[in-house]
Design a protein around this motif. Sequence first.
Motif, PDB file in Angstrom:
ATOM      1  N   GLY A 197     -10.522   2.073   1.596  1.00 48.90           N
ATOM      2  CA  GLY A 197     -11.872   2.604   1.503  1.00 48.90           C
ATOM      3  C   GLY A 197     -12.651   2.671   2.791  1.00 48.90           C
ATOM      4  N   GLU A 198     -11.979   2.548   3.945  1.00 49.15           N
ATOM      5  CA  GLU A 198     -12.669   2.565   5.234  1.00 49.15           C
ATOM      6  C   GLU A 198     -12.233   3.766   6.073  1.00 49.15           C
ATOM      7  OE1 GLU A 198     -15.080   0.786   6.323  1.00 49.15           O
ATOM      8  OE2 GLU A 198     -15.154  -0.837   4.862  1.00 49.15           O
ATOM      9  N   THR A 199     -13.203   4.489   6.594  1.00 49.79           N
ATOM     10  CA  THR A 199     -12.899   5.599   7.497  1.00 49.79           C
ATOM     11  C   THR A 199     -13.150   5.222   8.957  1.00 49.79           C
ATOM     12  OG1 THR A 199     -15.140   6.481   7.219  1.00 49.79           O
ATOM     13  CG2 THR A 199     -13.418   7.322   5.744  1.00 49.79           C
ATOM     14  N   GLU A 213      -1.295   6.883  12.958  1.00 48.96           N
ATOM     15  CA  GLU A 213      -1.717   7.523  11.716  1.00 48.96           C
ATOM     16  C   GLU A 213      -1.476   6.630  10.507  1.00 48.96           C
ATOM     17  OE1 GLU A 213      -3.520  10.292  11.149  1.00 48.96           O
ATOM     18  OE2 GLU A 213      -3.761  10.202  13.322  1.00 48.96           O
ATOM     19  N   ASP A 214      -0.450   5.768  10.577  1.00 47.60           N
ATOM     20  CA  ASP A 214      -0.254   4.797   9.496  1.00 47.60           C
ATOM     21  C   ASP A 214      -1.492   3.946   9.296  1.00 47.60           C
ATOM     22  OD1 ASP A 214       2.349   5.613   9.050  1.00 47.60           O
ATOM     23  OD2 ASP A 214       3.282   3.884  10.022  1.00 47.60           O
ATOM     24  N   ILE A 215      -2.104   3.530  10.400  1.00 46.74           N
ATOM     25  CA  ILE A 215      -3.249   2.620  10.310  1.00 46.74           C
ATOM     26  C   ILE A 215      -4.494   3.359   9.846  1.00 46.74           C
ATOM     27  CG2 ILE A 215      -4.575   0.861  11.532  1.00 46.74           C
ATOM     28  CD1 ILE A 215      -1.442   0.450  11.103  1.00 46.74           C
ATOM     29  N   VAL A 216      -4.661   4.602  10.258  1.00 50.16           N
ATOM     30  CA  VAL A 216      -5.760   5.419   9.726  1.00 50.16           C
ATOM     31  C   VAL A 216      -5.607   5.546   8.213  1.00 50.16           C
ATOM     32  CG1 VAL A 216      -6.755   7.735   9.696  1.00 50.16           C
ATOM     33  CG2 VAL A 216      -6.122   6.682  11.886  1.00 50.16           C
ATOM     34  N   ALA A 217      -4.374   5.834   7.765  1.00 51.96           N
ATOM     35  CA  ALA A 217      -4.125   5.985   6.328  1.00 51.96           C
ATOM     36  C   ALA A 217      -4.308   4.665   5.589  1.00 51.96           C
ATOM     37  CB  ALA A 217      -2.710   6.529   6.103  1.00 51.96           C
ATOM     38  N   ALA A 249       0.856  -1.179   0.000  1.00 47.16           N
ATOM     39  CA  ALA A 249       0.000   0.000   0.000  1.00 47.16           C
ATOM     40  C   ALA A 249       0.898   1.237   0.000  1.00 47.16           C
ATOM     41  CB  ALA A 249      -0.905  -0.001   1.224  1.00 47.16           C
ATOM     42  N   HIS A 250       0.878   1.978  -1.091  1.00 45.69           N
ATOM     43  CA  HIS A 250       1.698   3.188  -1.199  1.00 45.69           C
ATOM     44  C   HIS A 250       0.868   4.360  -0.668  1.00 45.69           C
ATOM     45  CE1 HIS A 250       5.013   1.336  -3.416  1.00 45.69           C
ATOM     46  NE2 HIS A 250       4.091   0.614  -4.015  1.00 45.69           N
ATOM     47  N   LEU A 251       1.040   4.645   0.613  1.00 45.02           N
ATOM     48  CA  LEU A 251       0.311   5.724   1.264  1.00 45.02           C
ATOM     49  C   LEU A 251       1.085   7.029   1.077  1.00 45.02           C
ATOM     50  CD1 LEU A 251      -0.411   3.800   4.596  1.00 45.02           C
ATOM     51  CD2 LEU A 251      -1.711   3.732   2.449  1.00 45.02           C
ATOM     52  N   ASP A 252       0.438   8.152   1.318  1.00 42.81           N
ATOM     53  CA  ASP A 252       1.138   9.426   1.213  1.00 42.81           C
ATOM     54  C   ASP A 252       2.285   9.513   2.203  1.00 42.81           C
ATOM     55  OD1 ASP A 252      -0.536  10.281  -0.781  1.00 42.81           O
ATOM     56  OD2 ASP A 252      -1.868  11.413   0.556  1.00 42.81           O
ATOM     57  N   ARG A 253       2.118   8.855   3.362  1.00 40.71           N
ATOM     58  CA  ARG A 253       3.093   8.994   4.436  1.00 40.71           C
ATOM     59  C   ARG A 253       4.149   7.896   4.424  1.00 40.71           C
ATOM     60  NH1 ARG A 253       1.116  10.299   8.912  1.00 40.71           N
ATOM     61  NH2 ARG A 253       2.364   9.048  10.344  1.00 40.71           N
ATOM     62  N   ILE A 254       3.813   6.706   3.895  1.00 43.69           N
ATOM     63  CA  ILE A 254       4.733   5.570   3.950  1.00 43.69           C
ATOM     64  C   ILE A 254       4.200   4.441   3.068  1.00 43.69           C
ATOM     65  CG2 ILE A 254       3.656   4.322   5.875  1.00 43.69           C
ATOM     66  CD1 ILE A 254       6.574   4.055   7.039  1.00 43.69           C
ATOM     67  N   ALA A 255       5.077   3.523   2.690  1.00 48.03           N
ATOM     68  CA  ALA A 255       4.653   2.317   1.967  1.00 48.03           C
ATOM     69  C   ALA A 255       4.633   1.153   2.946  1.00 48.03           C
ATOM     70  CB  ALA A 255       5.608   2.021   0.811  1.00 48.03           C
ATOM     71  N   GLU A 263     -12.919   8.784  16.779  1.00 50.09           N
ATOM     72  CA  GLU A 263     -13.854   8.988  15.672  1.00 50.09           C
ATOM     73  C   GLU A 263     -13.540   8.086  14.479  1.00 50.09           C
ATOM     74  OE1 GLU A 263     -10.324  11.499  14.644  1.00 50.09           O
ATOM     75  OE2 GLU A 263     -11.411  10.949  16.479  1.00 50.09           O
ATOM     76  N   ARG A 264     -12.344   7.509  14.451  1.00 52.45           N
ATOM     77  CA  ARG A 264     -11.955   6.630  13.354  1.00 52.45           C
ATOM     78  C   ARG A 264     -12.053   5.148  13.726  1.00 52.45           C
ATOM     79  NH1 ARG A 264      -9.479   9.558   9.275  1.00 52.45           N
ATOM     80  NH2 ARG A 264     -10.095   7.720   8.085  1.00 52.45           N
ATOM     81  N   MET A 265     -12.478   4.871  14.953  1.00 53.76           N
ATOM     82  CA  MET A 265     -12.493   3.488  15.437  1.00 53.76           C
ATOM     83  C   MET A 265     -13.921   2.956  15.575  1.00 53.76           C
ATOM     84  SD  MET A 265      -9.378   2.528  15.679  1.00 53.76           S
ATOM     85  CE  MET A 265      -9.461   1.073  16.730  1.00 53.76           C
ATOM     86  N   GLU A 266     -14.150   1.799  14.967  1.00 57.08           N
ATOM     87  CA  GLU A 266     -15.410   1.086  15.121  1.00 57.08           C
ATOM     88  C   GLU A 266     -15.329   0.110  16.293  1.00 57.08           C
ATOM     89  OE1 GLU A 266     -19.330   0.315  14.108  1.00 57.08           O
ATOM     90  OE2 GLU A 266     -18.020   1.716  13.050  1.00 57.08           O
ATOM     91  N   LYS A 267     -14.272  -0.723  16.277  1.00 59.23           N
ATOM     92  CA  LYS A 267     -14.033  -1.691  17.353  1.00 59.23           C
ATOM     93  C   LYS A 267     -12.542  -1.993  17.414  1.00 59.23           C
ATOM     94  CE  LYS A 267     -18.516  -4.025  17.357  1.00 59.23           C
ATOM     95  NZ  LYS A 267     -19.228  -5.317  17.332  1.00 59.23           N
ATOM     96  N   ALA A 268     -12.089  -2.455  18.584  1.00 56.68           N
ATOM     97  CA  ALA A 268     -10.685  -2.820  18.743  1.00 56.68           C
ATOM     98  C   ALA A 268     -10.567  -4.022  19.657  1.00 56.68           C
ATOM     99  CB  ALA A 268      -9.887  -1.649  19.316  1.00 56.68           C
ATOM    100  N   ALA A 269      -9.752  -4.979  19.236  1.00 53.08           N
ATOM    101  CA  ALA A 269      -9.429  -6.137  20.074  1.00 53.08           C
ATOM    102  C   ALA A 269      -7.934  -6.122  20.337  1.00 53.08           C
ATOM    103  CB  ALA A 269      -9.844  -7.434  19.394  1.00 53.08           C
ATOM    104  N   MET A 270      -7.550  -6.201  21.597  1.00 52.65           N
ATOM    105  CA  MET A 270      -6.157  -6.145  21.995  1.00 52.65           C
ATOM    106  C   MET A 270      -5.748  -7.464  22.628  1.00 52.65           C
ATOM    107  SD  MET A 270      -7.765  -3.171  22.082  1.00 52.65           S
ATOM    108  CE  MET A 270      -7.693  -1.387  22.218  1.00 52.65           C
ATOM    109  N   ILE A 271      -4.593  -7.991  22.220  1.00 57.13           N
ATOM    110  CA  ILE A 271      -4.096  -9.264  22.727  1.00 57.13           C
ATOM    111  C   ILE A 271      -2.772  -9.043  23.440  1.00 57.13           C
ATOM    112  CG2 ILE A 271      -3.430 -11.629  22.153  1.00 57.13           C
ATOM    113  CD1 ILE A 271      -5.095 -11.341  19.570  1.00 57.13           C
ATOM    114  N   ASN A 272      -2.767  -9.275  24.729  1.00 53.23           N
ATOM    115  CA  ASN A 272      -1.568  -9.243  25.562  1.00 53.23           C
ATOM    116  C   ASN A 272      -0.720  -7.978  25.401  1.00 53.23           C
ATOM    117  OD1 ASN A 272      -2.208 -12.293  25.869  1.00 53.23           O
ATOM    118  ND2 ASN A 272      -0.588 -11.868  27.369  1.00 53.23           N
TER     119      ASN A 272
END
Length: 292
Positions: free
Chosen positions: A97-99, A87-91, A13-19, A122-131
């Motif tokens: 195609g997901e906001t 911000e990498d993950i938001v991008a 994924a070639h994002l504006d901020r990083i690949a 505001e950008r998070m629907e759900k989050a699962a955290m492991i250890n």
Amino acid sequence: MINGMEAARFGVAHLDRIALHYAEMGPEDGPLIILLHGFPDTCLGWGKQMPILAKAGFRVIAPDQRGYGVSGKPRGVKAYDLDELAEDIVALGAHFGETRLRVVGHDWGASVAWWLSSTRPERMEKAAMINAPHPAIWKQAMYADKTQRKKSRYVKAMRMRVLPEMAIRCRNFGPFIKTLKAASREGVFDGEIEAYRKAWSEPRALTSMLHWYRALLKKELPKAPGRIETPVLLIWGEKDEFADVSLARQSIALCERGGTLFFADGSHWVHREEAQPINDMLITFLQSDQDM
């Protein structure tokens, strides 16, 4: 090919901020799930989750996060600040195609998921955290909690420059391999070890991976993190040699809508060891329109 990853599609994924290099499974029109690996893992560490989540109808994306494998490796410790990682993950989500994001993270990947939930709700629907505890709770406990101070001695050793890299590289990444083998009763396959060793050997990869710790040690974090409104599922192996279970309880207490799944005999690598019940719970959590 790594066990469980035979059907994976790989891309960049070639994002504006990083690949970011990534593995992908599942239908392209399915709900997007982003899986975030920890240290010293890569996207290949999700081999027991990706096929099951894909079969359940999700489009599953597991990136090599910045600094890992063949993903981008910006220079300098500041480039690995939690805000940059988040911000990498938001991008990445926007690239697909997901906001509003559904994120599952292990170890450092869970730290990023916690930080997204705290700073970009505001950008998070759900989050699962492991250890992994909330990073603010983790850092505070490194200094204030006797048990966690002992478990986190390796983190403080990362503060040194060059020497950790030299020690790890001269032993052909033996400390990393030992950690993967000893910390998980499930173990790793020979093919996995060679794939990991190749990823760790990429130019600037080792220093970039260690910069995640160095950036955390430099960062000012709140002593009293705010309430988290994102629905959270916290999964925890109680025999984690790197983080005390008390940090898990402190972290989930921050959540307005949080659920837990504890494994008394699980290690830091519990998602490898207890894949079936964890996958079942992830599917239920991620598919449900209701909060925990």
